[in-house]
Design a protein around this motif. Sequence first.
Motif, PDB file in Angstrom:
ATOM      1  N   ARG A  41     -32.548  -9.760 -17.150  1.00  0.00           N
ATOM      2  CA  ARG A  41     -32.191 -10.797 -18.187  1.00  0.00           C
ATOM      3  C   ARG A  41     -32.941 -10.613 -19.576  1.00  0.00           C
ATOM      4  N   SER A  90     -27.917  -8.732 -16.150  1.00  0.00           N
ATOM      5  CA  SER A  90     -26.990  -9.939 -16.414  1.00  0.00           C
ATOM      6  C   SER A  90     -26.238 -10.255 -17.748  1.00  0.00           C
ATOM      7  N   THR A  91     -24.999 -10.516 -17.719  1.00  0.00           N
ATOM      8  CA  THR A  91     -24.389 -10.753 -18.903  1.00  0.00           C
ATOM      9  C   THR A  91     -23.897 -11.972 -19.069  1.00  0.00           C
ATOM     10  N   VAL A  92     -24.695 -12.849 -18.242  1.00  0.00           N
ATOM     11  CA  VAL A  92     -24.290 -14.189 -18.601  1.00  0.00           C
ATOM     12  C   VAL A  92     -24.458 -14.964 -19.914  1.00  0.00           C
ATOM     13  N   LYS A  93     -25.692 -14.254 -20.515  1.00  0.00           N
ATOM     14  CA  LYS A  93     -26.171 -14.909 -21.757  1.00  0.00           C
ATOM     15  C   LYS A  93     -25.105 -14.779 -22.940  1.00  0.00           C
ATOM     16  N   LYS A 113     -21.796 -14.268 -22.462  1.00  0.00           N
ATOM     17  CA  LYS A 113     -20.489 -14.967 -22.247  1.00  0.00           C
ATOM     18  C   LYS A 113     -20.824 -16.433 -22.391  1.00  0.00           C
ATOM     19  N   GLN A 114     -21.845 -17.064 -22.097  1.00  0.00           N
ATOM     20  CA  GLN A 114     -22.251 -18.561 -22.480  1.00  0.00           C
ATOM     21  C   GLN A 114     -22.180 -18.731 -24.137  1.00  0.00           C
ATOM     22  N   ALA A 115     -22.469 -17.720 -24.728  1.00  0.00           N
ATOM     23  CA  ALA A 115     -22.539 -17.876 -26.488  1.00  0.00           C
ATOM     24  C   ALA A 115     -21.206 -17.419 -26.786  1.00  0.00           C
ATOM     25  N   GLY A 116     -20.091 -17.116 -25.995  1.00  0.00           N
ATOM     26  CA  GLY A 116     -18.685 -17.104 -26.451  1.00  0.00           C
ATOM     27  C   GLY A 116     -18.173 -15.767 -26.457  1.00  0.00           C
ATOM     28  N   THR A 174     -16.411 -13.210 -24.110  1.00  0.00           N
ATOM     29  CA  THR A 174     -16.309 -13.247 -22.589  1.00  0.00           C
ATOM     30  C   THR A 174     -15.358 -12.144 -22.212  1.00  0.00           C
TER      31      THR A 174
END
Length: 362
Positions: free
Chosen positions: A136, A326-329, A331-334, A336
């Motif tokens: 992360r 992880s690519t969550v960050k 995606k959460q930033a916009g 996707t």
Amino acid sequence: MSDTVLVAGASGLVGTACVDRFLDDGWDVVAVSRRRPEVFSSSPFRHLTVDLRDEASTRTAVAGLTGTTHLVYAAVFEKPGLIAGWTEQDQMDTNLAMLRNLVRPLVEAGSLRHVTLLQGTKAYGIHLHPMRVPARERHPRDRHANFYWLQEDYLTAEAATAGFTWTIMRPQLIVGPNTGVVMNLPPVIGAYAAICKAEGRPFGFPGGVPYVWEAVDTRLVANAIRWAAEAPAAAGQHFNLTNGEVFEWRDLWPALADALGVPAGPDQPLSLAEYLPAKADTWEKVVAEHGLRPITMTDLLGESHHYADFCFAHGATQPPPPAFVSTVKIKQAGFTEVWDTEESFVHWIRVLQDRRVLPPAG
């Protein structure tokens, strides 16, 4: 007046895709590379042939680019053989100097607002030791010598005084159509298949033990960079980038064989870094037989055959440490976007066939 982006390393995987992406959105694009990038867009762009290692010539080349608002820095210096150079200090120093040679005159020109810089999973030390899973962006910096850290520290210090923002992207195993670059697998796999077919040998997976990977299409990387150029949520951030799924090479192999028009065979362990250069004469015959572009084996591969051995775990009898991020960050930033890795590899193989770089499947 439209924004102007300068793409450094414009003939590479990410650079070429970024030239296309920004042109599609109507930006003025200045492509900096020693070779002119081969793009899909018919829109005009300016190309500058610059060796970023030369401070004086770089300054002269960009002196007139006073309207440059954005920089996508996708240039990299790698040494012959690729892997060993990742831990050598002169390679690190050269990459820092190249970035500095370009950023300094652009800052002095007074229009620079945003810089995007590329890193990768070597930021997490995967080339040296097992890394945390998933890796992360918020994890502490891995303590090892790396030009990523030299460039990042320089860039953040420059940004603090010059007033521009920055974003750092960390893509994982980028897939695209470029030949003669340091790390791109479709041309390597395509050349291997063509030689197998020419010599009547099976197109078997040449690597080691089963190994699960992540990859990212170069179009996704370019789209993420385009997003970051103007997204407030991207300023001052690091983002991992993948297609959003994992894959194993042997599961991918039948689709590659089908796209390349060869039957998939049983495993054929060998070093592509050794095998493909030794088959340069066979490749020349393939080129002549199919009327392909006269690209030599050396110019086709760049250093990517060494990268193939690394990615395929050539010679490994135990699975290498997993390299999952992880690519969550992001995606959460916009941002996707996701891609199908099998379709990505097949798409770029077909592009290389359409460009007469690889033989047709038929």
